[in-house]
Design a protein around this motif. Structure first.
Motif, mmCIF file in Angstrom:
data_model
loop_
_atom_site.group_PDB
_atom_site.id
_atom_site.type_symbol
_atom_site.label_atom_id
_atom_site.label_comp_id
_atom_site.label_asym_id
_atom_site.label_seq_id
_atom_site.Cartn_x
_atom_site.Cartn_y
_atom_site.Cartn_z
ATOM 1 N N ILE A 107 0.840 -1.203 0.000
ATOM 2 C CA ILE A 107 0.000 0.000 0.000
ATOM 3 C C ILE A 107 0.873 1.250 0.000
ATOM 4 C CG2 ILE A 107 -1.715 1.338 1.279
ATOM 5 C CD1 ILE A 107 -2.842 -1.190 -0.011
ATOM 6 N N ILE A 132 2.123 1.868 -3.389
ATOM 7 C CA ILE A 132 1.046 2.431 -4.219
ATOM 8 C C ILE A 132 0.914 3.935 -3.957
ATOM 9 C CG2 ILE A 132 -1.469 2.492 -4.505
ATOM 10 C CD1 ILE A 132 -1.438 -0.583 -4.080
ATOM 11 N N LEU A 133 0.972 4.323 -2.681
ATOM 12 C CA LEU A 133 0.840 5.742 -2.331
ATOM 13 C C LEU A 133 2.028 6.570 -2.815
ATOM 14 C CD1 LEU A 133 -0.713 5.360 1.224
ATOM 15 C CD2 LEU A 133 -1.832 6.270 -0.822
ATOM 16 N N TYR A 185 1.541 6.978 -6.444
ATOM 17 C CA TYR A 185 0.432 7.893 -6.696
ATOM 18 C C TYR A 185 0.909 9.344 -6.619
ATOM 19 C CZ TYR A 185 -3.562 10.836 -5.531
ATOM 20 O OH TYR A 185 -4.458 11.857 -5.490
ATOM 21 N N THR A 203 -4.602 7.545 -11.614
ATOM 22 C CA THR A 203 -4.653 8.108 -10.266
ATOM 23 C C THR A 203 -6.073 8.318 -9.743
ATOM 24 O OG1 THR A 203 -4.525 10.371 -11.125
ATOM 25 C CG2 THR A 203 -2.440 9.299 -10.548
ATOM 26 N N GLU A 254 -8.529 6.354 -8.953
ATOM 27 C CA GLU A 254 -9.017 5.488 -7.879
ATOM 28 C C GLU A 254 -8.554 5.992 -6.509
ATOM 29 O OE1 GLU A 254 -9.646 0.721 -7.194
ATOM 30 O OE2 GLU A 254 -8.077 1.394 -8.550
ATOM 31 N N ILE A 255 -7.272 6.347 -6.412
ATOM 32 C CA ILE A 255 -6.747 6.874 -5.144
ATOM 33 C C ILE A 255 -7.333 8.260 -4.873
ATOM 34 C CG2 ILE A 255 -4.657 7.501 -3.864
ATOM 35 C CD1 ILE A 255 -4.832 4.534 -4.319
ATOM 36 N N ASP A 256 -7.518 9.061 -5.934
ATOM 37 C CA ASP A 256 -8.154 10.380 -5.769
ATOM 38 C C ASP A 256 -9.502 10.243 -5.071
ATOM 39 O OD1 ASP A 256 -6.248 12.075 -6.861
ATOM 40 O OD2 ASP A 256 -7.086 11.968 -8.884
ATOM 41 N N LEU A 303 -10.515 7.833 -3.151
ATOM 42 C CA LEU A 303 -10.340 7.404 -1.764
ATOM 43 C C LEU A 303 -9.906 8.573 -0.877
ATOM 44 C CD1 LEU A 303 -8.570 3.962 -2.320
ATOM 45 C CD2 LEU A 303 -10.954 4.377 -1.683
ATOM 46 N N LEU A 304 -9.096 9.469 -1.432
ATOM 47 C CA LEU A 304 -8.623 10.615 -0.657
ATOM 48 C C LEU A 304 -9.725 11.637 -0.399
ATOM 49 C CD1 LEU A 304 -5.097 11.242 -2.243
ATOM 50 C CD2 LEU A 304 -5.597 10.268 -0.007
ATOM 51 N N ILE A 360 -7.273 1.709 2.646
ATOM 52 C CA ILE A 360 -6.914 1.546 1.217
ATOM 53 C C ILE A 360 -6.854 0.053 0.852
ATOM 54 C CG2 ILE A 360 -5.037 1.836 -0.448
ATOM 55 C CD1 ILE A 360 -5.434 4.530 -0.135
ATOM 56 N N LEU A 388 -9.169 -1.444 -2.016
ATOM 57 C CA LEU A 388 -8.538 -1.970 -3.229
ATOM 58 C C LEU A 388 -8.484 -3.496 -3.246
ATOM 59 C CD1 LEU A 388 -5.543 0.538 -3.642
ATOM 60 C CD2 LEU A 388 -7.781 0.612 -4.743
#
Length: 171
Positions: free
Chosen positions: A10, A13-14, A17, A111, A113-115, A117-118, A164, A168
């Motif tokens: 993770i 991944i961050l 990102y 990006t 998907e993470i956007d 989540l944030l 996360i 994911l």
């Protein structure tokens, strides 16, 4: 996977990102520069106020019969050459801009998907995550900057990593 391996995955991944987000910022800046360049080239072409055709002819008015010659003057050749160079440069710059916009779309897709989540995070959590993975600050430094304890920073980071992993489906 063990919990430590999941955490490491993770975190990787961050880090990727935030590296992609920095890359996106640079690309947006380059697009802006290219757009300015395109406008300058268009302005240069427009300010010439000349429409030059391939069949320009010099006309001799001194005679009774007007005679048309196929010879182009040096000035005409120079203007034609300059405008053609500007048009080639304009075309090249347009292609560069299009390619860059394609890369931007691809990175935004990666990006997104993470956007998403944030977006669900509180301001403090977001600040901690950005300092940790974007700025690469230590937990101690983050604690000093956010005016909270190092334990709180670790806990929030661990909660986010767990969140996360769950979102994911990493296990």
């Amino acid at each position: 996977m063990t919990n430590r391996k999941i955490d490491k995955k993770i975190e990787d991944i961050l880090y990727r990102y935030f590296r992609k987000k920095r890359s996106l910022d640079r690309m947006y800046n380059r697009v802006s520069i290219l757009e300015n360049k395109i406008e300058r080239i268009k302005k240069d072409i427009h300010e010439c106020n000349i429409e030059i055709k391939d069949n320009l002819r010099a006309i001799d008015y001194d005679r009774v019969n007007v005679q048309v010659s196929e010879i182009k003057s040096i000035v005409e050749e120079s203007i034609i050459s300059s405008i053609e160079n500007l048009q080639r440069e304009l075309s090249y710059t347009h292609r560069k801009k299009v390619k860059l916009k394609i890369k931007i779309r691809e990175l935004e897709e990666k990006t997104s998907e993470i956007d998403n989540l944030l977006k669900g995070m509180t301001e403090q959590e977001l600040q901690i995550i950005e300092m940790k993975y974007n700025d690469r600050f230590t937990n101690v430094r983050i604690a000093k900057l956010t005016h909270c304890s190092e334990r709180t920073v670790r806990r929030k980071k661990d909660e986010f990593i767990e969140y996360i992993a769950c979102e994911l489906n990493i296990s």
